[in-house]
Design an enzyme around this catalytic site. Sequence first.
Site: not given
Ligand code: B3K
Ligand code: ZN
Length: 874
Positions: A264-265, A268, A301, A323
Amino acid sequence: MTDHSQAMTAKYRQDYRAPLYWIDSIDLDFQLQEPLTQVTAISRLRRNGEHNEPLVLDGEGLSLHSVRVDGVPFTQYEQGESSLTLFNLPAECVLTIVTLLDPAANTALEGLYKSGDAYCTQCEAEGFRRITYYLDRPDILARYSTRITADKSQFPFLLSNGNKVDSGDLGDGRHFVQWQDPFPKPSYLFALVAGDFDVERSHYTTKSGRKVALEIFVDKGNLDRAGFAMESLINSMRWDEQRFGLEYDLDIYMIVAVDFFNMGAMENKGLNIFNSKFVLANPATATDSDYHGIERVIGHEYFHNWTGNRVTCRDWFQLSLKEGLTVFRDQEFSSDLGSRGVNRINNVRTVRGPQFAEDAGPMAHPIRPDVVIEMNNFYTLTVYEKGSEVIRMLHTLLGEAAFQAGMRLYFERFDGQAVTCDDFVQAMEDASGVDLGRFRRWYSQSGTPELTVTDEYDAESGVYRLHVSQHTPPTQDQPQKLPLHIPLDIELYDEQGAVIPLQYQGKAIGNVLDLLEAEQTFVFDRVAVKPVPSLLRDFSAPVKLHFDYSDEALAFLMRHARNEFARWDAAQMLINKAVIEGVARVQHGQGVELSQTLLAAFVAILDDGELDPALKAEILALPGEATLAELFEVADIDAIHQVRNEIHTSLAHAFGARLTATYESLRLPAYQVVHADMAKRALKGVVLGYLAALDAGSADLLVRHQYATADNMTDTLAALQVANSHLLPCRSELLADFEGKWAKDGLVLDNWLRLVGSKPAEDVLEEVKQAMAHPTFSIRNPNRLRALVASFAMNNQVQFHARDGRGYRFLTDLLIELNEVNPQVASRLITPLIQFKRLDEGRKALIRTELTRLANLEGLARDLFEKVSKALQQ
Ligand code: B3K
Ligand code: ZN
């Protein structure tokens, strides 16, 4: 770009060791150019304690150009398949590593790659090691500076994390930008983007007065689709201040939308990279649910900036630390801004459907896994959605005030650190004084607990007892299970629907019962009549509930329960009962029969003038076939499909003339993205489906008319969905028209691909294969692929599970191709092939044949290897 050298070895949570070296800062220099990009990484290293161990850096698929230590060429290293080992380093030094990359050949979309004409990165979980050799683990927190050099006309925007500190022309048509991120961060939060974009700009002033520039970068020509994402970002920033007291911490927040993205996103630091699906929207292109998705993912995010970035994970086994918590936060955000009931219903649908199926399959794992082969395989519904349910249970047990006190303590203790799930729970326990001893088992135990409840009423003494037992069936990863701390939210009603206060011997009892033991009895007195219990209100724990409700009791709860979720849930239970009975009858050659109680209860919902149309739509939309399959030990795919359709038709007949009247009453003036209108459109779509079940002939006209006159994508698509699922005469004409209109717009065309993949007819595979030849389709684009293939393999149960195995063969052939192109996406799409526990022996055998074909594939990627081998162990 797949290298077949990846080690298939498992890593264990208990093997965690602190790193042997620290990296305090890293200066990166990217020379973006054809054919190869050159990356210079200058890291300041510090040995952790006294030892003579070498430094082992991670690296995948890299071409090493040179190594220097303190500026001097260095040769005491060994290059492994996925490592660089450096010997005899001084206790502190500056390490310079130069690597060469080929982003255009990177179809796995991990590390540095090209999405269309733009360069971008994806580093979580272990993608940074595809850019340079590094200690690519989340407990290494370093300060980053990034200098990017590229052709100025092709790549006018050069972006990275933090603040822009320098930029300039280099004379030869090239330019550079230098970025500095003041916050130490793990490598997975590094990001770089270079390209040409249109930019939507705004700003936000935080509650303490920091003025933050907000920039959303979209492909040229898409500026008219960026407004809603910006609005959602501003709403997220405000909500996090109001509800959690958390403020943004940099002067700039950037979001870049790209078309090629595996999920999805990505959060960073200061530079989110998004799948364009979760940014771009306007009324002509996006449905109401697309808008909801954008709000949710933008929020998610953004919320990671605190829960994930400021406090991050010590190791990847702790993924749910960020998460589960961030999903909980985004769910609360959506609920505070929209309808709490409808949001809860949709989240529960995900847990009860696909998450429970994950628990029952070969990939079952606790929300904090113990063993991992490929980390990307653990971005699962269990870690995310069940992880969020675990946080929600904490919230239920502690209450909002103590929960927020726990959050504050968590940040006080751990801001700027990489920590564990235990650290989080400890902060919650210390701040609230609530004993979470047994609750911690939710982190270590996998599987879906089952609660069996019976009740007992003594009219003479007015005493009511609830006997509750809990049991978690064994899962593939864990044979033994222990009792958990389960919050069980209940309410009791008398015959008129009035709430009976919960009490015993003069003491009030709260609605949330603490179930701690395998068996427990809860006693209530002063109960004047035999009550109807509403159990597991708001889905207060991610468990399966067994209580022998009569149809009458469920119909009563549909009408009287005070809580919107409980009314929906009663309707679900009523349908589930009818499906279980119906399947048994169909298997004995009989037809489906529905009780008058059921029919009347659903008619009453349609007639209820007080009910939010959005909730009505949720109650009237029947559970999906995959979710219904979860009700059976062995799921009879064809019978479930038939029974569900017959229930739908019987309900349509019971609704009768009300349907047209309701449909007419739901017409709206010009399109607006506001809850009240979205609710009406949702109900209108559901009603249109019932109309098609009632009379295909007149529905055909109605569908054509809705399609022709719609001023928004929601109504357009609702018409197409009904045409498709009922195979109305207008189906092919309308689908062709839609394809013609949107042939060049991938995101919108995805809707067409989904319709094709879910066509409920035997020739669906031919249509799927034709769609794969569409010029806008590419197996390199994860959105296109998922739209077409997942709709077929996951939402078209009867056809995917066709008895001759053609569905399985088709998917396996595709996975073999994808294994080379993009193993991460392949590993997501394999799900319906590994979750075969509930299928009959004939289908299981067909699937095993296909899985064996995959297992024997030369160069099987680690992602698929892990799932295929576990599935074959079943
Ligand atoms: N942290 C990322 C997910 C990364 C997945 C890597 N295979 C998006 C999220 O959960 O916000
Ligand atoms: Zn996440």
